[in-house]
Design an enzyme around this catalytic site. Structure first.
Site, short mmCIF file in Angstrom:
data_model
loop_
_atom_site.label_atom_id
_atom_site.label_comp_id
_atom_site.label_asym_id
_atom_site.label_seq_id
_atom_site.Cartn_x
_atom_site.Cartn_y
_atom_site.Cartn_z
N ASP A 1 3.01 -4.26 8.41
CA ASP A 1 1.68 -3.30 8.10
C ASP A 1 0.37 -4.48 8.21
O ASP A 1 -0.01 -5.32 7.35
CB ASP A 1 1.51 -3.02 6.60
CG ASP A 1 0.31 -2.25 6.34
OD1 ASP A 1 -0.86 -2.48 6.94
OD2 ASP A 1 0.31 -1.79 5.37
N HIS B 1 0.89 -1.29 -0.08
CA HIS B 1 0.18 -0.02 -0.10
C HIS B 1 1.02 1.19 0.00
O HIS B 1 1.92 1.12 0.58
CB HIS B 1 -0.85 -0.11 1.30
CG HIS B 1 -1.91 1.10 1.36
ND1 HIS B 1 -1.71 2.31 1.52
CD2 HIS B 1 -3.11 0.82 1.24
CE1 HIS B 1 -2.83 2.68 1.92
NE2 HIS B 1 -3.83 2.03 1.48
N CYS C 1 -4.56 2.16 -3.86
CA CYS C 1 -3.47 2.75 -3.21
C CYS C 1 -2.25 1.88 -3.30
O CYS C 1 -1.33 1.74 -2.44
CB CYS C 1 -3.53 3.02 -1.55
SG CYS C 1 -4.94 4.31 -1.41
N LYS D 1 -10.64 -1.09 10.05
CA LYS D 1 -10.51 -2.24 9.20
C LYS D 1 -10.90 -3.45 10.19
O LYS D 1 -10.73 -4.49 9.75
CB LYS D 1 -9.29 -2.32 8.51
CG LYS D 1 -9.20 -1.19 7.46
CD LYS D 1 -7.94 -1.24 6.43
CE LYS D 1 -8.10 -0.18 5.53
NZ LYS D 1 -6.97 -0.10 4.68
#
Ligand SMILES: *Cc1c(COP(=O)(O)O)cnc(C)c1O
Length: 407
Positions: free
Chosen positions: A201, A124, A365, A227
């Site tokens: 991440d 990302h 992204c 999320k």
């Protein structure tokens, strides 16, 4: 094998009980953000109704209560990810800010000219650009770890990239663009052997599997509340204690100081050193409620349910024809990313939206991996635990209709 009661779980999400464009909403944009259960919405509303005050000022009863729920949330998150101490849980605005804290603060102190930062080619932008910014400042280089045609990290290529100039390896656990699950334990092991630090991440993986920071052994771990069924504007950065202790604050202001004078200012202890200004207290309360929600689920049953949906969606998409799948990694979750032989992803997305089906179109992204595949973007349908087989049917019917109109 326990049964996963999707109807019961779904009933806890008020936003899903609506019609969009005259049809029951099919929400398949979960990789962008998940919806919130009633318990999270209520926790935030109750906090504002009953406890709202600024934290850590110790002046009165409400302030004490706000501090208690705020720090209680930190303790809950520490337990949720198996962190040794709640002092290693830093509140941020989200995954993006968490990575920026590490890049700006750790990077400023630890990267020198000629050093290398490795990120996977499917990261990302939030796990690419902060590294490029600090690398440019420090004369270091950011290099991609190759990803194969299926959307899996090329581990042999990764191993051959490692040398003593590699100071940081930053990778996602799950790709938001392709759904690929990366072998982070192996990546951490190899990176550590080469003397590099590792940032994971976890934005796309945090809702899926239980994790334990001590067992995983990563140096930094970043995720967003929104999320994992929590509120937007709230995120977490976990770090190893000795690294966080050695890092300079990311921002200056109230709360992050021990004492301030014009002769010199001293900084507060962890985690407050990294939390300048009034924090997102309601966000922490909402995140704590989201952790309760997730921990109250049978997560492996939920994962099996999502895997079934993905498996069926992949098969039925292939059966329609004209919708090539993008990202076919053997290990993948929740994300169905595809293009079309006859139309732009945006046109497909629009036709689906007209039928009340929410998907995302574009580069998600993750422009570098789209460039590698030679496409501007994909249509992405991403599943969560409240999605049903009926949602898959509606998606497939919608895609058949789109093919009829556009092909
Ligand atoms: C969503 C996402 C981010 C960014 O998270 P924010 O909540 O927007 O800060 C980073 N990485 C991945 C893999 C993501 O899915």
């Amino acid at each position: 094998m326990s049964h996963f009661d999707v109807a019961e779980v779904r009933s806890r999400f008020p936003i899903l009980q609506q019609e969009v464009n005259g049809q029951p909403l099919v929400y398949l944009d979960n990789a962008a953000t998940t919806q919130k259960p009633e318990s999270v919405i209520e926790a935030i509303a109750n906090y504002y109704r009953h406890d709202n005050a600024n934290v850590h000022r110790g002046a009165h009863a409400l302030s004490d209560r706000a501090t208690e729920v705020f720090e209680g949330a930190r303790e809950k998150v520490a337990q949720f990810i198996g962190a040794p101490s709640k002092d290693q849980i830093l509140w941020t605005r989200g995954t993006t800010e968490s990575i920026n804290v590490v890049a700006a603060s750790w990077g400023e102190q630890n990267l020198t000219a000629g050093d290398r930062v490795l990120v996977s080619a499917m990261e990302h932008h939030a796990n690419i650009v902060p590294w490029q910014m600090i690398a440019q400042k420090r004369g270091a280089n950011v290099e991609p770890i190759p990803v194969d045609a299926d959307g899996a990290i090329d581990m042999a290529a990764f191993e051959s990239l490692l040398d003593e100039r590699v100071k940081m390896v930053a990778v996602g656990h799950v790709s938001n663009a392709l759904g690929s699950v990366n072998p982070v334990a192996h990546i951490i092991e190899l990176a550590h052997k080469a003397g590099a630090k590792v940032l994971i991440d976890a934005a796309q993986s945090i809702a899926h599997w239980p994790v334990n920071m001590v067992e995983l052994g990563c140096d930094f771990y970043a995720f967003s509340a929104h999320k994992m069924f929590g509120p937007t504007g709230m995120g977490v950065l976990y770090g190893k204690r000795e690294l966080l202790e050695a890092m300079q604050p990311y921002q200056g202001g109230g709360e992050m100081i021990e004492s301030v004078s014009f002769a010199g200012t001293t900084y507060n202890q962890l985690p407050y050193k990294f939390e300048a200004g009034t924090p997102n207290i309601a966000g922490a309360v909402g995140l704590a409620a989201a952790v309760d929600f997730v921990q109250g689920l049978d997560r492996s049953a939920a994962d099996r349910h999502e895997a079934e949906l993905l498996h069926r969606a992949r098969a039925e998409l292939a059966a329609i024809g004209g919708y090539p799948l993008v990202g076919k990694a053997e290990s993948a979750v929740a994300v169905l990313s595809f293009v079309s032989d006859f139309a732009h992803p945006q046109d497909i997305g629009m036709i689906l939206d007209q039928q009340g089906i929410a998907v995302r179109t574009g580069n998600h992204c993750a422009q570098p991996i789209m460039d590698q595949f030679g496409i501007p973007g994909t249509v992405r349908a991403s599943f969560s635990l409240y999605n049903t087989h009926d949602d898959v049917d509606r998606l497939i019917a919608g895609l058949k209709k789109a093919k009829m109109f556009l092909a």
